[in-house]
Scaffold this motif. Structure first.
Motif, PDB file in Angstrom:
ATOM      1  N   SER A   1      -5.022  -5.535  -2.913  1.00 46.67           N
ATOM      2  CA  SER A   1      -6.226  -4.714  -2.717  1.00 46.67           C
ATOM      3  C   SER A   1      -6.548  -4.621  -1.227  1.00 46.67           C
ATOM      4  CB  SER A   1      -7.408  -5.348  -3.462  1.00 46.67           C
ATOM      5  OG  SER A   1      -8.571  -4.619  -3.173  1.00 46.67           O
ATOM      6  N   THR A   2      -7.044  -3.458  -0.850  1.00 49.60           N
ATOM      7  CA  THR A   2      -7.480  -3.322   0.551  1.00 49.60           C
ATOM      8  C   THR A   2      -9.012  -3.311   0.623  1.00 49.60           C
ATOM      9  OG1 THR A   2      -7.344  -0.932   0.334  1.00 49.60           O
ATOM     10  CG2 THR A   2      -5.437  -2.027   1.307  1.00 49.60           C
TER      11      THR A   2
ATOM     12  N   SER B   1      -2.204  -2.275 -11.355  1.00 45.89           N
ATOM     13  CA  SER B   1      -1.112  -2.975 -12.068  1.00 45.89           C
ATOM     14  C   SER B   1      -1.391  -2.977 -13.570  1.00 45.89           C
ATOM     15  CB  SER B   1      -0.916  -4.384 -11.530  1.00 45.89           C
ATOM     16  OG  SER B   1      -2.079  -5.131 -11.736  1.00 45.89           O
TER      17      SER B   1
ATOM     18  N   ALA C   1      -4.575  11.235  -1.987  1.00 46.85           N
ATOM     19  CA  ALA C   1      -3.575  10.635  -2.882  1.00 46.85           C
ATOM     20  C   ALA C   1      -3.585  11.353  -4.226  1.00 46.85           C
ATOM     21  CB  ALA C   1      -3.889   9.156  -3.083  1.00 46.85           C
TER      22      ALA C   1
END
Ligand code: ADP
Length: 495
Positions: free
Chosen positions: A446-447, A457, A480
């Motif tokens: 995680s960012t 996931s 994205a």
């Protein structure tokens, strides 16, 4: 094995070509020598026959001379019979010689024929002379024997044939010399060709080996950066040495690969430990807040600060906080032990619509516009409705997290190919950094400060359990795009 075959081909091909060229030239040489030999044999046998005939003619001439002389001395029928027999034999041989005569012999044969004619005439005259003759008469006749005009042309014929035989023998010797010289030349060309071909192959091989050697040194230089020094010496066409060096490099490569694998395992483990630590921290943080609220309320009631007991509102707060705690624990449990989904045919567009309704408020808060593209006809898939909703909510929340100051969320459902559906969730956020794209679906990655790193996931695991796939890409215009591919299903009444 394929390389070996190629090397063998490269080495043997030029040698084979030279050998084939040599074989072809030798065969041509042998063929022309055979032709020459056959022609020569034919000429020689012709000449031998002519010479034998000339010798026979001369022998018959001697017989004729002797028997004619004897007959002149003793004119009896018995002596005449012998003369006649010699004449027949002489004429027969002369006839044979005439049929085979070459132009220069023809003149001599004409002289023999005219001499023979003269002999016959003079012999006839002698036969008619009567009266007794003395020995002196006979000797005189013998000196002026009518055969005399035949002797010289017959000898000339013999000489001609002998000369022809000698010429043929000399020509034959010359031809043999020529053939020998050609064969020697062929041998020299063969040796030279072999040497040139061999040198060419050797040169080519040596060049390849040198190139390979340079590459080996390059590889070695790279390996040195990874596993320390490795000693390589110049190879210079030595195949055995090169094989040893390739072996050394291979061992080094194996060491590097082992080392890299070890490092990867270690870093993965370190990453996982860090992620577990992060998860524990985030869980502690998440749990502490509701626990603090509950503790404060319960403490106040216990210590008499709320004489009338806890109000309904307080109880509601406690209830909500306990619910939050429960959900957190459930999420962790879901990740550790995913529950078995209950799949059934669902209208995918319908589920998307429900989820979008749920997130409308957050969309408005973040000034994110929604572009929802659903096909006019319902598209069905075998789904666990709750799990699929969870996946979709996770993707939408991630997209919203990526657009804190507004943007556009695009949700697009379509039939990708027969029996396949594609659902894309795209945003106009910063997109995925190339450095993290490989780790995006790794658990605990995680960012975000408070992120668990479990969303993607778990989502991928769920989609795969539905027989589909979840992938990510960056859009050309920025942002994205997460794409889910699912097998298309059928509604119960369609089956
Ligand atoms: P979390 O949201 O708890 O961090 P996820 O597994 O859902 O865990 O996401 C992992 C990481 O993937 C996020 O921390 C974020 O860095 C990145 N990510 C996910 N979705 C997007 C998106 N739409 N745009 C940019 N980055 C994203």
């Amino acid at each position: 094995m394929a390389l070996n075959r190629q090397v063998v081909f490269q080495v043997t091909m030029p040698a084979l070509l030279v050998a084939l060229a040599m074989l072809g030239t030798s065969l041509l040489g042998i063929r022309s020598i055979n032709h020459l030999q056959a022609d020569r044999d034919k000429i020689v046998s012709e000449h031998v026959r002519s010479l034998e005939a000339a010798q026979d003619l001369e022998t018959e001439l001697r017989h004729l001379r002797f028997h004619s002389f004897v007959y002149v001395m003793d004119k009896t029928p018995g002596r005449w019979a012998k003369v006649e027999r010699d004449q027949i034999a002489f004429e027969r041989i002369l006839g044979e010689i005439r049929t085979r005569a070459v132009p220069e012999e023809k003149r001599v044969i004409e002289a023999i024929e005219s001499g023979y004619h003269q002999y016959r005439t003079e012999l006839q005259t002698s036969m008619q002379s009567t009266g007794r003759q003395t020995t002196a008469d006979h000797l005189k006749w013998a000196d002026s024997h009518p055969i005399r005009s035949l002797v010289i042309p017959c000898e000339e014929l013999l000489t001609l044939n002998r000369k022809a035989m000698n010429d043929t023998a000399e020509e034959s010797a010359r031809q043999s010399d020529r053939a020998r010289s050609r064969m020697i030349l062929l041998g020299i060309i063969g040796v030279a060709g072999g040497l040139i071909g061999g040198s060419g192959v050797a040169w080519g091989l040596s060049r390849s080996i040198t190139r390979l050697s340079v590459r080996l040194h390059d590889v070695h230089a790279h390996l040195d950066q990874e596993v320390g020094s490795l000693r390589l010496t110049a190879v210079g066409g030595n195949l055995q040495r090169m094989e040893q060096q390739v072996g050394t490099i291979l061992t080094r490569v194996r060491e590097v690969v082992d080392q890299l694998q070890r490092q990867e395992c270690e870093s993965l483990r370190a990453e996982q430990l860090a992620a577990v630590g992060q998860l524990a921290a985030s869980m502690a943080h998440e749990v502490r807040n509701p626990l603090t609220s509950i503790k404060l309320l319960v403490g106040a009631a216990l210590h008499g600060r709320c004489p009338e007991g806890l109000s309904t509102a307080d109880l509601q707060v406690i209830h909500d906080e306990v619910g939050r705690l429960e959900r957190k624990v459930q999420a962790l449990l879901d990740f550790a032990r995913p529950r078995e989904g209950e799949h059934q045919p669902e209208d995918v567009g319908g589920i998307i619509q429900q989820v979008v309704d749920l997130v409308q408020q957050r969309l408005r808060q973040q000034a994110v516009s929604l572009l929802l593209e659903l096909p006019p006809e319902p598209l069905t898939a075998d789904l666990d409705r709750d799990q699929f909703k969870g996946v979709l909510i996770n993707l939408i929340f991630n997209a919203l997290d990526a657009m804190p100051s507004g943007g556009r969320l695009n949700i697009h459902l379509q039939r990708e190919q027969p029996d396949r559906l594609r659902l894309a969730v795209a945003d106009t956020g910063p997109g995925i950094d190339a450095a993290v794209v490989d780790r995006l679906f790794t658990p605990f990655f995680s960012t975000k400060l408070t992120g668990t790193g479990l969303g993607l996931s778990v989502s991928r695991r769920i989609v795969q359990a539905h027989g589909g796939s979840l992938t990510v890409s960056n859009q050309t215009g920025g942002g994205a795009c997460f794409a889910i591919i699912l097998p298309e299903g059928r509604m119960k009444d369609e089956r």
